[in-house]
Design a protein around this motif. Structure first.
Motif, PDB file in Angstrom:
ATOM      1  N   LYS A  50      50.741  49.616  32.795  1.00 23.65           N
ATOM      2  CA  LYS A  50      51.887  48.685  32.890  1.00 23.65           C
ATOM      3  C   LYS A  50      53.175  49.288  32.500  1.00 23.65           C
ATOM      4  N   THR A  82      49.464  32.576  32.309  1.00 26.47           N
ATOM      5  CA  THR A  82      50.674  33.304  31.674  1.00 26.47           C
ATOM      6  C   THR A  82      50.374  34.579  31.610  1.00 26.47           C
ATOM      7  N   TYR A  83      49.468  35.355  31.989  1.00 24.94           N
ATOM      8  CA  TYR A  83      49.190  36.773  31.899  1.00 24.94           C
ATOM      9  C   TYR A  83      49.923  37.357  33.314  1.00 24.94           C
ATOM     10  N   GLU A  84      50.225  38.570  32.666  1.00 25.97           N
ATOM     11  CA  GLU A  84      51.079  39.237  33.878  1.00 25.97           C
ATOM     12  C   GLU A  84      49.992  40.054  34.718  1.00 25.97           C
ATOM     13  N   PHE A  85      48.843  40.220  34.392  1.00 29.61           N
ATOM     14  CA  PHE A  85      48.101  41.003  35.227  1.00 29.61           C
ATOM     15  C   PHE A  85      46.774  40.253  34.831  1.00 29.61           C
ATOM     16  N   LYS A  99      46.000  33.909  37.324  1.00 27.99           N
ATOM     17  CA  LYS A  99      46.559  34.598  36.076  1.00 27.99           C
ATOM     18  C   LYS A  99      47.067  33.783  34.979  1.00 27.99           C
TER      19      LYS A  99
END
Ligand code: M6R
Length: 359
Positions: free
Chosen positions: A340, A4-7, A2
């Protein structure tokens, strides 16, 4: 990963500009002419009718594909749920050709229809993101969606790739059939415009998140409305939002609301209106007034040339038939932030699997 993305869902939404640029490199030559296997185009050119079969988001991409195929090739095109066609086979023209759309290439419902096609010697093409998948291997022809692995259960970049690859096939086929609209359709320019357009939508993500927090998250239901090419986008937008946020959402052909469903609109019901079709934009404005009069909170997503001062999101201009590439991204982001900010597991919504291998 992922990164640096949270999802994964957000990562995959943000990858869409590079998917389009890659498809340009992969499937278009320097002049913008499609590089599609001549055998595929020759087989397609013998068809008097195209039948697109798919499920879920891929079915919604097929509804956009129908409009592209009919515009660029003049071949009547039907779109069906694979799950229905498998057991209630539609009436066939003399020379049918089947196109299967499937991110995974493993959807059981679609495999049943392909088996029927094989039994009846109907030629078939699978467009899939997994080149070695069952639907790719069992169809007569296959083309890769080139979107890269899609991990989030909610399909995003595979949808845009399906719309883009259908446009490529439609242009190649239309040119082979001598259709002027196909020759004039500048895919290279429009893929570039769409890639930039998606980047602009992504850069408005904090505004989209605020709108989601203010109008969508507090509600137990929501509507997307659109006309013309925006109608199938409304269906996909609604699927995305309900799938990940659990807010019951329906997509409607805008004028149909007043034939019954408008009775569900109450004070505060969010209605998200998509306006990319110049022919019906004034009628859309009228449909918006109808729901405002019943208390709806309307969010407008409008292409620049049709926009008015108070519109919420203004989309950059792209060819009408490819406008879903840009407008769907706003809807993907509404869905992402609604889920989210409710604290849900965006990538793995309850009750769902990435690939549906049961009928
Ligand atoms: O792998 P496929 O494209 O054949 O999958 C079809 C549907 O199951 C799929 O698009 C599903 O609707 C998505 N989860 C929607 O986001």
């Amino acid at each position: 990963s992922k990164g640096t993305y949270e999802f994964y869902m957000l990562k995959e939404i943000c990858e869409q500009p590079s998917v389009l640029r890659h498809l340009d490199q992969y499937y278009l030559d320097q002049n913008g002419d499609p590089k599609v296997d001549a055998k595929i185009i020759s087989a397609l050119s013998k068809a008097d009718r195209l039948y697109i079969f798919a499920a879920g988001t891929s079915y919604h991409a097929g509804l956009v594909g129908k409009q592209l195929f009919e515009k660029l090739t003049m071949i009547p095109t039907e779109v069906g749920f694979a799950s229905e066609a498998g057991y209630h086979f539609p009436m066939m023209s003399k020379h049918p050709f089947f196109i299967f759309l499937s991110q995974s290439g493993e959807t059981a419902d679609s495999r049943v229809v392909l088996q029927q096609a094989i039994k009846r010697s109907i030629p078939s093409l699978t467009l899939t993101n997994v080149p070695n998948s069952t639907l790719a291997r069992e169809a007569n022809y296959a083309m890769s969606l080139e979107a890269g692995p899609e991990i989030a259960v909610a399909s995003t970049k595979a949808y845009t790739a399906q719309v883009a690859v259908q446009a490529i096939v439609a242009k190649a086929l239309g040119e082979k059939l001598g259709n002027k609209d196909a020759t004039a359709f500048d895919l290279k320019e429009n893929f570039a415009l769409a890639a930039e357009g998606i980047e602009q939508v992504i850069s408005s993500q904090s505004k989209i998140e605020q709108l989601a927090q203010k109008y969508i998250i507090p509600s137990r239901n929501a509507f997307y409305i659109g006309r013309g090419i925006d109608y199938p986008v409304a269906l996909e937008a609604a699927l995305k939002l309900k799938e990940v946020s659990y807010i019951q959402t329906e997509g409607f052909a805008a004028a149909e609301l007043k034939h019954g469903t408008i009775s569900l609109i109450e004070k505060g019901t969010p209605v998200i209106a998509l306006i990319n079709d110049p022919i019906t934009s004034d009628l859309m404005r009228g449909n918006i007034q109808e729901v405002i009069a019943r208390g709806a909170n309307v969010i407008t997503i409008v292409r620049k040339s049709l926009a008015k001062a108070n519109d919420d999101l203004v989309l950059p201009e792209v060819n009408y038939y490819l406008s879903p590439l840009v407008s769907v991204v706003a809807a993907q982001l509404f869905a992402y932030f609604a889920a989210k900010d409710k604290g849900l597991d965006v990538d793995k919504p309850r009750n769902l699997a990435k690939s549906v291998t049961v009928e």
